[in-house]
Design a protein around this motif. Structure first.
Motif, short mmCIF file in Angstrom:
data_model
loop_
_atom_site.label_atom_id
_atom_site.label_comp_id
_atom_site.label_asym_id
_atom_site.label_seq_id
_atom_site.Cartn_x
_atom_site.Cartn_y
_atom_site.Cartn_z
N ALA A 169 44.95 48.14 38.60
CA ALA A 169 45.35 47.48 39.84
C ALA A 169 44.17 47.45 40.81
O ALA A 169 43.43 48.42 40.95
CB ALA A 169 46.53 48.21 40.47
N ALA A 170 44.01 46.29 41.48
CA ALA A 170 42.95 46.13 42.47
C ALA A 170 43.55 46.26 43.86
O ALA A 170 44.74 46.05 44.07
CB ALA A 170 42.25 44.79 42.30
N GLU A 172 44.85 45.40 47.35
CA GLU A 172 45.49 44.17 47.81
C GLU A 172 44.59 43.39 48.77
O GLU A 172 44.64 42.17 48.82
CB GLU A 172 46.82 44.50 48.51
CG GLU A 172 47.90 44.99 47.57
CD GLU A 172 48.41 43.89 46.66
OE1 GLU A 172 48.30 42.71 47.04
OE2 GLU A 172 48.92 44.21 45.57
N HIS A 263 38.89 42.84 42.02
CA HIS A 263 39.33 42.00 43.14
C HIS A 263 40.74 41.48 42.89
O HIS A 263 41.11 41.14 41.76
CB HIS A 263 38.37 40.83 43.35
CG HIS A 263 36.96 41.24 43.64
ND1 HIS A 263 36.03 41.42 42.63
CD2 HIS A 263 36.34 41.53 44.82
CE1 HIS A 263 34.88 41.80 43.18
NE2 HIS A 263 35.04 41.88 44.50
N HIS A 264 41.51 41.41 43.97
CA HIS A 264 42.87 40.88 43.88
C HIS A 264 42.90 39.38 44.15
O HIS A 264 43.63 38.64 43.48
CB HIS A 264 43.77 41.60 44.89
CG HIS A 264 45.18 41.09 44.91
ND1 HIS A 264 46.08 41.36 43.89
CD2 HIS A 264 45.84 40.32 45.81
CE1 HIS A 264 47.23 40.77 44.16
NE2 HIS A 264 47.11 40.13 45.32
N ARG A 306 45.99 38.20 38.73
CA ARG A 306 45.30 38.08 40.01
C ARG A 306 45.61 36.72 40.66
O ARG A 306 46.00 35.77 40.00
CB ARG A 306 43.78 38.19 39.81
CG ARG A 306 43.35 39.49 39.15
CD ARG A 306 43.64 40.68 40.02
NE ARG A 306 42.97 41.87 39.54
CZ ARG A 306 43.57 42.92 39.02
NH1 ARG A 306 44.90 42.93 38.91
NH2 ARG A 306 42.89 43.96 38.61
#
Length: 385
Positions: A169-170, A172, A263-264, A306
């Motif tokens: 998970a990146a 937010e 990156h999200h 993403r």
């Protein structure tokens, strides 16, 4: 949660298997061309209509009955989908004839037309081909596409359903803007994620030019099949080109994974490098493989869940990422530094464009003109992305 992916493997068919595959392809190509003729006469053939015509043709044509029915049905289904998309998708043309000399073989088999036994791919009508299993399939394949490339190598592409691989998970709030170029293939808001120009084709340019000159010397200039010497020279040139293309795709995949993992929000310039083919930068633009890098990035981001925003490239180079003021004149290609006449902001031309692209995406837009031209509409944290 499952996803549908393709696994490609190299095939090692013998002489008899190659002749059988080529015969199957000629039958499928004949059916495709007949479907194109149906459409050109003013009809709009659907898959149901084409299926009935295939059943009738196989009952009267012994040559078609010698081939397997599964790939013949699959190519008609592909034609029907292509024809439907040509009416629904903007810019998609009608299906065209497949000439014998210029079209590479490609056969589709559903699950009832193939099986994998003893490390071999068994196709309908008794075609058995050894497979180079470089890795294991995660599940039973639902379909396979057998095709040949420009070098004469055969491949099998299996469609498999597998469990979605969890991606780290990146944050937010993490985002990155990407501006495409030639001297640097991808310039981002964070210098550590830039994709430099690697020049794989440039390194083999001398060897490739030598192979192409050999092709020119051995070309007879007449219609019909060329000599074996010409075919060998052509294969040598194609091998060099494909080697460079594979290196570019591998590097693009590694770069895309690093960007997606950290990156999200990924704001990408919706750049189509097709027009560069008519410019003096055509050779270097082809070597940079912008289209391949963009495709790999979008596919990798979509698979990881993403958020991807495609921003139109208009005015991204002329707009200041600090105050969002637009320059009065276009910047020439020789001007690599952007300087804002309103606020005095100075930065690399491509880096500034990447920040503008990210700012537009963060505001929920896809064009620079869609954003209101208020002073500092993006806040003071644009440069810290």
């Amino acid at each position: 949660m499952e996803e549908i992916v393709r696994y490609s493997f190299r095939l090692r068919p013998g002489a008899m298997a190659v002749r059988a595959l080529e015969s199957e392809w000629h039958r499928c190509r004949y059916l495709w061309n007949e479907a194109v003729r149906q459409q050109k006469t003013g009809r709009k053939p659907t898959f149901a209509m084409l299926g009935k015509l295939l059943t009738d043709a196989r009952s009267h044509n012994a040559w078609l009955r010698e081939g397997a029915q599964v790939p013949q049905q699959q190519i008609l289904r592909t034609y029907a989908q292509s024809l439907e998309h040509s009416f629904a998708v903007k810019g998609r043309g009608r299906p065209k004839f497949k000439p014998r000399r210029d079209t590479l073989p490609s056969l589709e088999y559903s699950s009832r037309g193939f099986s994998c036994r003893g490390g071999r791919l068994c196709l309908a009508k008794g075609i058995v081909i050894p497979v180079v299993w470089s890795r294991e399939l995660p599940a039973e394949p639902t379909s396979v596409r057998v095709h040949r490339d420009s070098l004469g190598h055969w491949y099998a592409s299996f469609v498999v359903r597998r469990e979605v691989v969890a991606t780290p998970a990146a944050d937010e709030g993490s985002g990155i803007g990407i501006d495409w170029g030639v001297s640097v293939t991808a310039t981002t808001t964070s210098p550590e994620f830039d994709l430099p120009y690697l020049g794989h084709r440039k390194r083999c340019a001398a060897e490739l030019g030598k192979a192409q000159r050999k092709m020119a010397r051995r070309h007879s200039g007449k219609r019909g099949p060329q000599s074996k010497g010409y075919q060998r020279a052509r294969k040598a040139a194609a091998t060099l080109q494909k080697k460079a293309a594979r290196q570019a795709r591998h590097d693009a995949r590694a770069w895309a994974k690093s960007v997606v993992d950290n990156h999200h929000l990924i704001a990408v310039e919706d750049f189509t490098p097709k027009f560069l083919a008519k410019s003096t930068m055509a050779r270097k633009a082809t070597d940079a493989a912008i289209g391949v890098s963009k495709q790999e990035l979008i596919e990798c981001a979509a698979r990881a869940g993403r958020k991807v925003v495609l921003v139109a490239p208009a005015y991204t180079t002329m707009t200041c990422s600090s105050c969002f003021a637009r320059a009065k004149q276009r910047l020439g290609l020789a001007e690599r530094t952007f300087q804002c006449r309103e606020c005095g902001f100075i930065d690399c031309r491509d880096r500034n464009a990447a920040r503008v692209i990210l700012a537009v995406a963060e505001r929920g837009h896809t064009r620079v003109d869609d954003v209101s031209h208020a002073s500092s509409p993006f806040g003071s944290d644009v440069h810290a992305v």
